[in-house]
Enzyme design. Structure first.
Site, PDB file in Angstrom:
ATOM      1  CD  GLU A  56      -2.455   1.646   2.560  1.00  8.20           C
ATOM      2  OE1 GLU A  56      -3.459   2.376   2.559  1.00  8.20           O
ATOM      3  OE2 GLU A  56      -1.918   1.226   3.603  1.00  8.20           O
ATOM      4  CG  ASP A 131      -1.839  16.027  -1.736  1.00  9.20           C
ATOM      5  OD1 ASP A 131      -2.651  16.610  -2.494  1.00  9.20           O
ATOM      6  OD2 ASP A 131      -1.215  16.607  -0.835  1.00  9.20           O
TER       7      ASP A 131
END
Length: 225
Positions: A56, A131
């Site tokens: 991840e 982001d």
């Protein structure tokens, strides 16, 4: 143990790549005279047990990956997070739940992948709420870039899945475009190549935050071809 209990193993002026107590530190420079050699995924410093690697990126405080490591102990989970304060929170969960199948890497995702992951060594890749860097002048900071997607394709085993999750509709389209333009993957979903309902995927801090604000979550799943 609390997040603040994790101390950096080096001073910034002596930073180096090191694996210690379930954390793999990969700073921007390795300033030690002793070169770092990755010991492998079955070494005592990493996992010891040989299991499929699930990776991840943008792990945040570790809520999603820690819950997955608990629920799916048949896999070895690796969470990459470049911010040390967040790495501390992941480490705290590793200690709290005694997760010997979870390792966190404190480093920048692209460089860690390029420098330390072997070809076809990973069984699944997840990016949760990266982001979006919405301003055009900040686009270079987005993690999903052609060079990064090529690295994911390199390390992922054949036919395995690359999952991306975002609440940002514009970034959803950007990621889809980058992946298809780079090549090597095909979506499991027909156009528009995402779903807003993915039962059983698990939740994270950002998923709960954006759902509370009424945002729709976009789940993208691509298979390596």
């Amino acid at each position: 143990m609390k997040p603040k209990d994790l101390k950096s193993p080096f001073k910034w002026e002596h930073r180096q790549i090191v694996i210690q107590d379930r954390v793999w530190y990969v700073p921007d420079q390795h300033l030690s005279d002793i070169p770092f050699i990755f010991p492998g995924w079955t070494h005592d410093q990493t996992f010891a047990q040989d299991k499929p690697i699930y990776l991840e990126y943008c792990s945040g405080n570790g809520a999603w990956i820690a819950s997955k490591a608990i629920e799916q102990s048949q896999y070895n989970w690796v969470g990459i997070e470049k911010k040390f304060d967040r790495t501390r929170k992941i480490w705290s969960k590793i200690k709290k739940f005694e997760l010997d199948n979870l390792l966190t890497i404190c480093g920048e995702g692209f460089h860690v992948t390029r420098d330390f992951f072997a070809n076809e060594s990973v069984d699944a890749v997840f990016i949760n709420f990266p982001d979006p860097w919405p301003k055009k002048r900040h686009a270079k900071h987005r993690i999903v870039q052609p060079a990064f997607v090529k690295e994911i394709h390199r390390i992922l085993k054949s036919d395995k899945l690359f999952t991306l999750v975002t609440d940002d509709a514009a970034y959803s389209k950007i990621m889809i475009d980058v992946i298809y333009q780079t090549g090597g993957f095909i979506s499991l979903f027909e156009a528009p190549y995402y779903t807003t309902s993915y039962p059983g995927y698990g939740s994270s801090y950002f998923e709960e935050l954006w759902r509370e604000k009424g945002k729709s979550i976009h789940y993208h799943v691509f298979r390596k071809i």
